[in-house]
Write an enzyme that holds these catalytic residues in place. Structure first.
Site, PDB file in Angstrom:
ATOM      1  N   HIS A   1       7.808  -8.449  10.660  1.00 36.47           N
ATOM      2  CA  HIS A   1       6.586  -7.780  10.182  1.00 36.47           C
ATOM      3  C   HIS A   1       6.607  -7.923   8.655  1.00 36.47           C
ATOM      4  CE1 HIS A   1       3.694  -4.240  10.263  1.00 36.47           C
ATOM      5  NE2 HIS A   1       4.181  -4.090   9.044  1.00 36.47           N
TER       6      HIS A   1
ATOM      7  N   ARG B   1      -4.529  -0.865  12.402  1.00 34.98           N
ATOM      8  CA  ARG B   1      -3.640   0.228  12.019  1.00 34.98           C
ATOM      9  C   ARG B   1      -3.092   0.004  10.602  1.00 34.98           C
ATOM     10  NH1 ARG B   1       1.212   0.922   9.887  1.00 34.98           N
ATOM     11  NH2 ARG B   1       2.040  -0.724  11.207  1.00 34.98           N
TER      12      ARG B   1
ATOM     13  N   CYS C   1       0.889  -0.188   2.923  1.00 36.21           N
ATOM     14  CA  CYS C   1       1.455   1.056   3.439  1.00 36.21           C
ATOM     15  C   CYS C   1       1.188   2.136   2.403  1.00 36.21           C
ATOM     16  CB  CYS C   1       2.966   0.915   3.680  1.00 36.21           C
ATOM     17  SG  CYS C   1       3.767   2.474   4.119  1.00 36.21           S
TER      18      CYS C   1
END
Ligand code: HMG
Ligand code: MG
Length: 304
Positions: A209, A17, A242
């Site tokens: 994270h 992901r 991201c």
């Protein structure tokens, strides 16, 4: 200094992901399946495999239903997916997922750029999603991004992440993963953040994270470990970033995390050699060299 280590740590793999969402090209479904299979073969039991966000915003992950349907539910394995709203939850539920993850940022500007909502709007949406999940018996993980810093606003007061975390826990999220989305954190800052969370909500439901943009992720993980964090997110080979956080690199490489933990006597249930092989698969899947240190150096250093 770290003078005692836990027996075990849980590794939450995000490469399919968080890694693939940032690739310039769309990785074909079969290659995604290959990556997830390689991760499972390494003994990883928690994998964020897909994302049910808008395919217009992240076309790289538009095939989430097909990918998850290929694996189905498996005993002892959690395949999760990001879910930004009720539509995302419906998509996840249509393929029978056991877990989804909701996500928002501690800073307003990143939240707006990432999910086109204010923090309060996002929390209202997640109250609805967690309610839907409860009704279906689906577990919900929560992410709070930009805890260590925001690419648009700079420093972020840790109290903001704390109040969002409290809200997500109240809604029923079983674990909150605190994100250093752009990898700016330092060990001292991590100590302050982790101390605050330990005092205010305890660390048993907190994960870290950490994107490794500036090479500080493992140092920050060590601080988390020392203070009692027992779950760390990671991405094989260091794949990722991201798309709405300019300049962000991938999460800490799973091989680097697992190498460090195993060498210190902490077990993860993961086979490091098989994980290294999964890193080779990830590299082949994206067709470019990955930055992980153990990925490049190999898993062994002693002469046999
Ligand atoms: P929006 O454009 O404001 O959405 O996007 P909307 O509600 O106005 O809907 C617009 C259209 O999108 C509609 O279609 C909806 O049906 C559709 P139309 O009527 O125009 O044909 N739509 C959807 N379609 C499929 N699935 C859905 C969905 N929702 C709406 N779930 C939205 C709002 C949140 C959807 C959008 O901003 C979005 O998808 N953002 C996701 C961005 C993203 O994935 N970012 C990366 C993940 S976060 C991350 O990496 C950080 C993390 O790793 C932690 C860390 O590192 O800190 C987790
Ligand atoms: Mg991330």
């Amino acid at each position: 200094m770290l003078d005692r280590v836990p027996d075990t740590v849980s590794v939450y793999e995000v490469s399919p992901r968080d890694g693939l969402q940032n690739e310039p090209t769309v990785v074909p479904l079969e290659q995604k399946v290959r990556l997830v299979e390689a991760l499972l073969a390494a003994g990883i039991t928690r994998i964020e495999a897909a994302s049910f966000v808008s395919p217009k915003w992240v076309p790289q992950l538009a095939d989430g239903e097909q990918l998850l349907a290929r694996f189905g539910r498996r005993e002892g394995i959690t395949l999760s997916a990001l879910c930004p709203n009720a539509r995302g939850f419906e998509r996840a539920a249509s393929v029978g997922v056991a877990e989804v993850a909701v996500f928002l940022s501690a800073s307003e500007t990143h939240n707006r750029k990432n999910i086109n909502r204010t923090v309060d709007e996002a929390l209202a949406i997640y109250a609805e999603v967690t309610e839907m999940a409860r009704a279906e018996g689906v577990r919900v993980r929560g992410y709070v991004s930009t805890v260590w810093g925001c690419p648009y606003e700079g420093e972020v007061e840790p109290a903001r992440a704390l109040s969002i975390t409290r809200r997500l826990l109240e809604m029923g999220c079983y674990e909150i993963s605190l994100g250093d989305t752009i990898g700016v954190g330092t060990p001292l800052q991590t100590r302050r953040i982790v101390d605050l969370f330990a005092r205010e909500v305890g660390l048993d439901r907190i994960a870290l994270h950490l994107h490794d943009t500036r090479g500080t992720a493992l140092a920050n993980i060590l601080v988390g470990l020392e203070h009692g964090v027992r779950t760390f997110d990671a991405s094989v080979g260091g794949l990722g970033g991201c798309p709405y956080a300019p300049g962000a690199a991938g999460n800490v490489a799973t091989e680097d995390l697992v190498y460090m933990l195993h060498a210190m006597g902490v077990s993860t249930g993961i086979d490091l050699d098989a994980l290294w092989e999964a890193g080779q698969v990830a590299e082949a899947v994206v067709g470019r060299p990955l930055p992980g240190k153990v990925h490049k150096a190999g898993t062994r250093w002693r002469r046999s």
